[in-house]
Motif scaffolding. Structure first.
Motif, PDB file in Angstrom:
ATOM      1  N   LYS A   1       0.842  -1.186   0.000  1.00 60.75           N
ATOM      2  CA  LYS A   1       0.000   0.000   0.000  1.00 60.75           C
ATOM      3  C   LYS A   1       0.880   1.241   0.000  1.00 60.75           C
ATOM      4  CE  LYS A   1      -3.747  -2.209   2.437  1.00 60.75           C
ATOM      5  NZ  LYS A   1      -4.718  -2.108   3.515  1.00 60.75           N
ATOM      6  N   LEU A   2       0.400   2.288  -0.650  1.00 60.92           N
ATOM      7  CA  LEU A   2       1.153   3.537  -0.728  1.00 60.92           C
ATOM      8  C   LEU A   2       1.213   4.228   0.628  1.00 60.92           C
ATOM      9  CD1 LEU A   2       2.632   5.551  -2.535  1.00 60.92           C
ATOM     10  CD2 LEU A   2       0.445   6.642  -2.989  1.00 60.92           C
TER      11      LEU A   2
ATOM     12  N   ALA B   1      -4.956   6.806   4.247  1.00 61.82           N
ATOM     13  CA  ALA B   1      -5.498   6.650   2.893  1.00 61.82           C
ATOM     14  C   ALA B   1      -6.949   7.098   2.827  1.00 61.82           C
ATOM     15  CB  ALA B   1      -5.371   5.207   2.448  1.00 61.82           C
TER      16      ALA B   1
ATOM     17  N   LEU C   1      -6.906  11.003   3.063  1.00 59.78           N
ATOM     18  CA  LEU C   1      -6.407  11.684   1.876  1.00 59.78           C
ATOM     19  C   LEU C   1      -7.109  11.254   0.586  1.00 59.78           C
ATOM     20  CD1 LEU C   1      -2.572  11.590   2.577  1.00 59.78           C
ATOM     21  CD2 LEU C   1      -4.122  13.518   2.870  1.00 59.78           C
TER      22      LEU C   1
ATOM     23  N   LEU D   1      -6.397   8.414  -0.990  1.00 61.86           N
ATOM     24  CA  LEU D   1      -5.435   7.639  -1.786  1.00 61.86           C
ATOM     25  C   LEU D   1      -5.586   6.165  -1.426  1.00 61.86           C
ATOM     26  CD1 LEU D   1      -2.268   9.850  -1.326  1.00 61.86           C
ATOM     27  CD2 LEU D   1      -3.707   9.725  -3.344  1.00 61.86           C
ATOM     28  N   GLU D   2      -6.250   5.413  -2.263  1.00 60.50           N
ATOM     29  CA  GLU D   2      -6.472   3.987  -2.002  1.00 60.50           C
ATOM     30  C   GLU D   2      -5.590   3.132  -2.909  1.00 60.50           C
ATOM     31  OE1 GLU D   2      -8.356   2.644   0.366  1.00 60.50           O
ATOM     32  OE2 GLU D   2      -9.013   4.604   1.098  1.00 60.50           O
ATOM     33  N   TRP D   3      -4.366   3.545  -3.152  1.00 61.74           N
ATOM     34  CA  TRP D   3      -3.489   2.828  -4.074  1.00 61.74           C
ATOM     35  C   TRP D   3      -2.870   1.628  -3.380  1.00 61.74           C
ATOM     36  CZ3 TRP D   3       1.676   1.509  -4.469  1.00 61.74           C
ATOM     37  CH2 TRP D   3       2.090   1.100  -5.733  1.00 61.74           C
TER      38      TRP D   3
END
Length: 68
Positions: free
Chosen positions: A30-31, A37, A40, A42-44
């Motif tokens: 995960k990022l 996540a 922000l 951001l679910e990368w």
């Protein structure tokens, strides 16, 4: 001397193949952590076999070491 080099390279190849076969389980990279996540947006994440992550880390360390 050339044959000794080939023997050492073959031993390293066998070692890397055996490590790869022993670590075929999937891991999720995960990022950012889950709490951050969602905050922000951001679910990368990516799912890879463990040996790819380990060998990729070794390669990245060697590249950074050679460049440094």
């Amino acid at each position: 001397m050339r044959y000794v080099r080939y023997i050492v390279l073959a031993a390293i190849a066998i070692l890397l193949i055996s490590v790869s076969l022993a670590n075929r389980g999937l891991v999720e990279l995960k990022l950012v952590p889950d709490e951050l996540a969602t905050f922000l947006g951001l679910e990368w994440s990516i799912t890879l076999p463990l040996f790819v992550v380990v060998l990729g880390g070794v390669v990245a360390g060697l590249v950074i070491g050679f460049i440094w």
